[in-house]
Design a protein around this motif. Structure first.
Motif, PDB file in Angstrom:
ATOM      1  N   ALA A 659      58.533  22.210  71.409  1.00  0.00           N
ATOM      2  CA  ALA A 659      58.411  21.472  72.669  1.00  0.00           C
ATOM      3  C   ALA A 659      57.908  22.373  73.787  1.00  0.00           C
ATOM      4  O   ALA A 659      57.074  21.958  74.609  1.00  0.00           O
ATOM      5  CB  ALA A 659      59.768  20.871  73.029  1.00  0.00           C
ATOM      6  N   MET A 660      58.392  23.614  73.849  1.00  0.00           N
ATOM      7  CA  MET A 660      57.947  24.529  74.901  1.00  0.00           C
ATOM      8  C   MET A 660      56.463  24.850  74.754  1.00  0.00           C
ATOM      9  O   MET A 660      55.710  24.849  75.736  1.00  0.00           O
ATOM     10  CB  MET A 660      58.780  25.807  74.836  1.00  0.00           C
ATOM     11  N   VAL A 661      56.023  25.135  73.515  1.00  0.00           N
ATOM     12  CA  VAL A 661      54.613  25.444  73.299  1.00  0.00           C
ATOM     13  C   VAL A 661      53.737  24.245  73.626  1.00  0.00           C
ATOM     14  O   VAL A 661      52.672  24.371  74.239  1.00  0.00           O
ATOM     15  CB  VAL A 661      54.399  25.894  71.835  1.00  0.00           C
ATOM     16  N   TYR A 664      54.537  23.435  77.857  1.00  0.00           N
ATOM     17  CA  TYR A 664      54.257  24.479  78.844  1.00  0.00           C
ATOM     18  C   TYR A 664      52.890  25.130  78.609  1.00  0.00           C
ATOM     19  O   TYR A 664      52.092  25.273  79.535  1.00  0.00           O
ATOM     20  CB  TYR A 664      55.360  25.538  78.797  1.00  0.00           C
ATOM     21  N   MET A 665      52.629  25.518  77.346  1.00  0.00           N
ATOM     22  CA  MET A 665      51.361  26.175  77.051  1.00  0.00           C
ATOM     23  C   MET A 665      50.211  25.202  76.840  1.00  0.00           C
ATOM     24  O   MET A 665      49.053  25.608  76.772  1.00  0.00           O
ATOM     25  CB  MET A 665      51.517  27.068  75.816  1.00  0.00           C
ATOM     26  N   GLN A 666      50.545  23.907  76.662  1.00  0.00           N
ATOM     27  CA  GLN A 666      49.524  22.872  76.516  1.00  0.00           C
ATOM     28  C   GLN A 666      48.631  23.096  75.295  1.00  0.00           C
ATOM     29  O   GLN A 666      47.429  22.837  75.327  1.00  0.00           O
ATOM     30  CB  GLN A 666      48.655  22.788  77.784  1.00  0.00           C
ATOM     31  N   ILE A 667      49.212  23.596  74.221  1.00  0.00           N
ATOM     32  CA  ILE A 667      48.465  23.756  72.978  1.00  0.00           C
ATOM     33  C   ILE A 667      49.354  23.301  71.825  1.00  0.00           C
ATOM     34  O   ILE A 667      50.579  23.172  71.973  1.00  0.00           O
ATOM     35  CB  ILE A 667      48.017  25.223  72.742  1.00  0.00           C
TER      36      ILE A 667
END
Length: 680
Positions: A659-661, A664-667
């Motif tokens: 979920a964070m990737v 937050y990272m939008q990938i």
């Protein structure tokens, strides 16, 4: 019964309307109507004196008519044409014989190589100038339906199986195309790099839409770096058209001036400048301006001073004018001022050094398995007289027994003698409480009076402990080839290094140094030409064991450290070193004479046994990461492991890491590597 092997002497025969085979004058013309082909073959054998081996699968009817009498040779050629028209073939079998069989699969039948040139035969063509694979592709459309053409790569030959008349046509065609009409010409460049020019020529001759790394199919371009020349081999017309283009590009490179800016793709300009300056004889750079620490900047544009044009003393090389080399740190670029020849030399050096460097993923495994055991059994007693009796004080106290009976007795006696506000009483009570608190195992005891004349007390302490530990740590780190890297996972522990107390405790101070405690790995890999990796590494695992003694501020550290240089193949696990430690200690404290009495002596001694076994091993595994695909695969494998561990713990399909990737990272998270399926 029909005959399969027919051999006839040369004779005169005529063919009647039904082709039954009676001998007639040779002057008769051929006239067959729906005659059995096997009978026709037999009659031709008699007429021509040839031997035919007829395959059992041969069958059918034929109709043949001729206007003029036929000779033996003409009759044989009519037979071959008739067989071909009916899907049959005559294959030379040696000794003048022919094997007549269906056309399908004729190329795989045994035959006499390069035989008489009649019927279905096989021939080997040796090529001198063109490639056998390319020639085979060219000739395939010209081969018959049942013919076969095969290229021999090592010998550069063609093996062709087909009808004899078609082989003659193919032989003539090969003779026309197997010719070398190319010419060889050498062009020496004055200003432009020969390797750069070769890339331009190859791109110019490629077909539209062809891959960027493919070579052109029209001409061979060879680079001779020692003389900065091109060797061209190809058609004379193409070379004639390319020569003015190459000359014009070389002239334009010379007219661009003597100052060139080279933007580096992979190498560091800061590291290249000193080496290039040595090549041209330039003095060492003495930087007098402030440089940026990274390749990008978010502030104002770099000033002219940022270019770091060093204060140097140029030196002429081989009679040419002096060369100057500076770097522009903001863009990781080199600025070269030199004549054309020096520019070419430096450009070639930069091209070979400015390449994508390989990386190494270093994985260490530290395994420590320990097993500690302890046993202790002891008896302590004390006897003392009271009220002035003649009974003496008797007692025993052992160093391997706890708690101390004398300490407890002293605290009890002081409680009845000393006042409550006495410092000595407080100290004795604290010591007794600490002794009881630190006791392990089972403890029992008692105290009492013997009449009015004596006091007695005893303590029995029994302990058995077994401690097992299995410590596993796997630090890993990725770094560039020949670049030192380190990883530390642990804590900083304060350690007192000095203490000063002034007169009357005035202005005291203490110096403290923080020490790293945990798992630390330092490594510098060096990739060798054979694919092996030389590792200069230091591996340390440390922890705090506790204070030196109760009430002390000094700490004891457990430390396992290896510093070595090893050679390991790519992907292999090797052992760095380790320790196998086994120790056992037995201590017995006893009262002289009484402790040796059988049975009763157990009351006058204390026995302790301690044992320990430690197995410590350190392993290392280097993996060479050559391409971006290798890096993605290594990342995906470890990302998937962490994701699976997190998912198992929480029981969720999408973990917090995913979920964070994603958010937050939008990938998209790295794709997990697919497991290898076992071969069925």
């Amino acid at each position: 019964m029909k005959r399969l092997l027919i051999s006839a002497a040369v004779g005169v025969m005529a063919f009647g309307p039904l082709a039954t085979g009676p001998a007639l004058a040779q002057s008769q013309v051929l006239n067959l109507q729906d005659a059995d082909i096997r009978v026709f073959i037999q009659d031709v054998a008699r007429a021509t004196g040839r031997t035919f081996i007829i395959d059992p699968r041969v069958s059918g009817k034929v109709s043949i008519a001729s206007q003029e009498p036929l000779s033996k040779t003409e009759l044989f050629e009519v037979l071959l044409s008739t067989l071909r028209a009916n899907g049959l073939v005559a294959i030379p079998a040696g000794g003048g014989a022919y094997r007549i069989a269906p056309e399908q699969g004729a190329a795989t039948q045994p035959s006499s190589l390069g035989s008489s040139g009649q019927g279905f035969t096989t021939h080997v063509f040796r090529l001198r100038n063109i490639d056998a694979d390319a020639a085979a592709e060219t000739l395939k459309p010209l081969i018959g339906a049942q013919g076969v053409v095969t290229a021999g790569r090592r010998s550069n030959t063609l093996v062709v199986a087909d009808y004899a008349d078609n082989l003659g046509r193919i032989r003539a065609l090969i003779g026309q195309i197997d010719q070398d009409r190319s010419v060889i010409e050498t062009i020496t460049l004055r200003s432009m790099s020969a390797r750069e020019m070769a890339g331009v020529v190859n791109d110019l001759l490629k077909a539209p839409g062809e891959e960027s790394n493919a070579r052109n199919a029209l001409m061979s371009v060879l680079v001779v770096e020692s003389s900065n020349s091109l060797v061209l081999r190809g058609d004379a017309d193409i070379i004639t058209r390319l020569r003015p283009v190459i000359t014009d590009l070389d002239r334009r490179a010379q007219s661009n001036g003597d100052v060139r800016v080279v933007r580096l793709q992979h190498a560091s300009a800061e590291q290249l400048v000193p080496m290039l300056q040595q090549l041209v004889g330039q003095a060492s750079t003495s930087t007098t301006t402030t440089s940026t620490t990274s390749g990008t900047s978010t502030g104002p544009a770099p000033s002219q001073e940022t270019a770091q044009a060093a204060t140097v003393r140029p030196t002429a090389v081989n009679g040419a004018r002096p060369a100057n080399i500076a770097r522009f740190a903001g863009a990781n670029a080199l600025v070269i001022s030199a004549d054309a020849q020096t520019q070419q030399m430096l450009a070639e050096v930069i091209r070979q050094l400015d390449v994508r460097r390989e990386q190494v993923l270093v994985e260490a495994v530290v395994v420590e398995v320990s097993d500690e055991t302890a046993k202790r059994l002891g008896v302590q007693f004390a006897l003392a007289g009271t009220n002035g009796s003649a009974i003496p004080f008797v007692g025993n106290n052992f160093t391997n027994g706890a708690p101390s009976l004398l300490g407890l007795a002293g605290a009890a006696a002081a409680n009845n003698v000393l006042p409550e506000d006495s410092t000595a009483l407080t100290t004795l009570r604290a010591a007794a409480l600490d002794a009881l608190a630190n006791t392990t195992g089972m403890i029992t005891g008692g105290a009492g009076r013997i009449g009015d004349d004596a006091l007695f007390g005893f303590i029995v302490n029994a302990v058995k402990s077994d401690t097992k530990s299995n410590l596993l740590s796997t630090p890993s780190i990725m770094t560039l080839d020949n670049q030192e890297a380190s990883i530390l996972v642990g804590q900083e522990v304060p350690v007192t290094t000095g203490e000063v107390l002034g007169d009357s405790n005035t202005n005291p101070f203490r110096t403290v140094q923080r020490q790293n405690v945990g798992i630390e790995l330092k490594v510098r890999p060096q990739i060798n030409a054979g694919g092996a990796v030389t590792l200069f590494l230091r591996q340390e695992v440390s922890s705090v064991a506790g204070p030196v003694a109760a009430g002390s501020d000094e700490l004891v550290f457990n430390k396992r450290e290896i510093e070595t240089t090893v050679l390991a193949d790519d992907g292999d696990i090797i052992v760095l070193g380790g320790l196998l430690d086994q120790n056992e200690r037995v201590s017995v404290d006893r009262t002289p004479i009484l402790g040796d009495v059988p049975g009763l002596g157990a009351l006058f001694r204390s026995k302790a046994r301690e044992g320990g076994k430690t197995n410590l091993m350190v392993f290392i595994r280097p993996r060479i990461i050559k391409t971006a695909a290798d890096a993605r695969a290594a990342t995906a494998a470890r990302y998937g492991y962490v994701r699976d561990q997190q998912g198992v713990r929480k029981g969720e399909v999408e973990t917090d890491l995913d979920a964070m990737v994603r958010e937050y990272m939008q990938i998209a998270p790295p794709a997990a590597a697919q497991p290898v399926q076992p071969a069925s």
